[in-house]
Design a protein around this motif. Structure first.
Motif, PDB file in Angstrom:
ATOM      1  N   LEU A   6       0.802  -1.225   0.000  1.00  0.00           N
ATOM      2  CA  LEU A   6       0.000   0.000   0.000  1.00  0.00           C
ATOM      3  C   LEU A   6       0.831   1.269   0.000  1.00  0.00           C
ATOM      4  CD1 LEU A   6      -2.735  -1.088   2.537  1.00  0.00           C
ATOM      5  CD2 LEU A   6      -2.810  -1.170   0.039  1.00  0.00           C
ATOM      6  N   TYR A  10      -1.269   8.429  -4.109  1.00  0.00           N
ATOM      7  CA  TYR A  10      -2.566   8.186  -4.740  1.00  0.00           C
ATOM      8  C   TYR A  10      -3.257   9.494  -5.075  1.00  0.00           C
ATOM      9  CZ  TYR A  10      -2.107   3.521  -2.633  1.00  0.00           C
ATOM     10  OH  TYR A  10      -1.666   2.273  -2.268  1.00  0.00           O
ATOM     11  N   ASN A  59      -7.177  -7.056   3.974  1.00  0.00           N
ATOM     12  CA  ASN A  59      -7.421  -6.104   2.892  1.00  0.00           C
ATOM     13  C   ASN A  59      -8.303  -4.920   3.297  1.00  0.00           C
ATOM     14  OD1 ASN A  59      -5.764  -7.600   1.274  1.00  0.00           O
ATOM     15  ND2 ASN A  59      -7.419  -8.626   0.196  1.00  0.00           N
ATOM     16  N   TYR A  81     -10.866   1.951   4.420  1.00  0.00           N
ATOM     17  CA  TYR A  81     -10.698   1.634   2.999  1.00  0.00           C
ATOM     18  C   TYR A  81     -10.745   0.134   2.786  1.00  0.00           C
ATOM     19  CZ  TYR A  81      -8.625   6.316   2.314  1.00  0.00           C
ATOM     20  OH  TYR A  81      -8.383   7.661   2.254  1.00  0.00           O
ATOM     21  N   GLN A  82     -11.520  -0.287   1.807  1.00  0.00           N
ATOM     22  CA  GLN A  82     -11.423  -1.650   1.313  1.00  0.00           C
ATOM     23  C   GLN A  82     -10.389  -1.593   0.201  1.00  0.00           C
ATOM     24  OE1 GLN A  82     -14.986  -3.278  -0.406  1.00  0.00           O
ATOM     25  NE2 GLN A  82     -14.100  -5.311  -0.563  1.00  0.00           N
ATOM     26  N   CYS A  83      -9.350  -2.392   0.319  1.00  0.00           N
ATOM     27  CA  CYS A  83      -8.269  -2.389  -0.667  1.00  0.00           C
ATOM     28  C   CYS A  83      -8.645  -3.342  -1.795  1.00  0.00           C
ATOM     29  CB  CYS A  83      -6.954  -2.782  -0.001  1.00  0.00           C
ATOM     30  SG  CYS A  83      -6.534  -1.670   1.358  1.00  0.00           S
ATOM     31  N   LYS A  86      -3.764  -3.334  -4.905  1.00  0.00           N
ATOM     32  CA  LYS A  86      -2.735  -2.458  -4.344  1.00  0.00           C
ATOM     33  C   LYS A  86      -2.771  -1.079  -4.994  1.00  0.00           C
ATOM     34  CE  LYS A  86       1.013  -3.956  -7.325  1.00  0.00           C
ATOM     35  NZ  LYS A  86       2.365  -4.431  -7.389  1.00  0.00           N
ATOM     36  N   LEU A  89      -8.137   1.938  -3.713  1.00  0.00           N
ATOM     37  CA  LEU A  89      -8.709   1.874  -2.371  1.00  0.00           C
ATOM     38  C   LEU A  89     -10.092   2.512  -2.420  1.00  0.00           C
ATOM     39  CD1 LEU A  89      -5.617   3.239  -0.389  1.00  0.00           C
ATOM     40  CD2 LEU A  89      -6.048   0.895  -1.151  1.00  0.00           C
ATOM     41  N   GLY A  91     -13.167   3.812  -0.026  1.00  0.00           N
ATOM     42  CA  GLY A  91     -13.375   4.073   1.386  1.00  0.00           C
ATOM     43  C   GLY A  91     -14.584   4.905   1.732  1.00  0.00           C
ATOM     44  N   ARG A 107     -12.350   7.532  -3.014  1.00  0.00           N
ATOM     45  CA  ARG A 107     -11.710   6.489  -3.804  1.00  0.00           C
ATOM     46  C   ARG A 107     -10.316   6.982  -4.155  1.00  0.00           C
ATOM     47  NH1 ARG A 107     -14.119   2.152  -7.935  1.00  0.00           N
ATOM     48  NH2 ARG A 107     -14.992   1.459  -5.975  1.00  0.00           N
TER      49      ARG A 107
END
Length: 119
Positions: A6, A10, A59, A81-83, A86, A89, A91, A107
């Protein structure tokens, strides 16, 4: 996926925790501290900075965050956040004094750097 996957930068898009669904964009930088915990720094718009610390399991990335508002008050909240990968994300978040009828959403998409091989 593991926590090291991670780490990186981003682009983010999101909407605030209110009925108007105000959209925002920004950047998120994730790094690890000496205890292998996530350190997060968001820059919302061009100048609002938020920081947080968190943890990762199955995750799911959870980060407690805070920032100083334009009114000089400190605001705190949590983002989950749901990953999805990689690189992506997905969230939702809530602030302590935000509207309890709504959740913010966010996101994150990894900013990929193109490494140029050395000859």
């Amino acid at each position: 996926m593991n926590i090291e996957d991670l780490v990186g930068k981003y682009n983010i898009i999101g909407c605030n925790q209110d009925e108007k669904s105000n959209d925002y964009t920004g950047k998120l930088v994730l790094s690890l501290d000496f205890n292998n915990r996530i350190q997060a720094v968001w820059t919302i718009g061009s100048n609002q900075q938020q920081t947080g610390t968190g943890f990762f399991k199955n995750n799911i990335l959870v980060i407690n965050f805070s920032y100083t508002g334009d009114d000089q008050n400190i605001y705190k909240g949590v983002v989950v956040y749901q990953c999805l990968s990689k690189d992506v994300l997905d969230g939702f978040w809530s602030e302590k004094h935000g509207n309890p009828l709504y959740l913010g959403e966010e996101r994150c998409f990894r900013i990929k750097t193109n490494a140029v091989p050395l000859n």
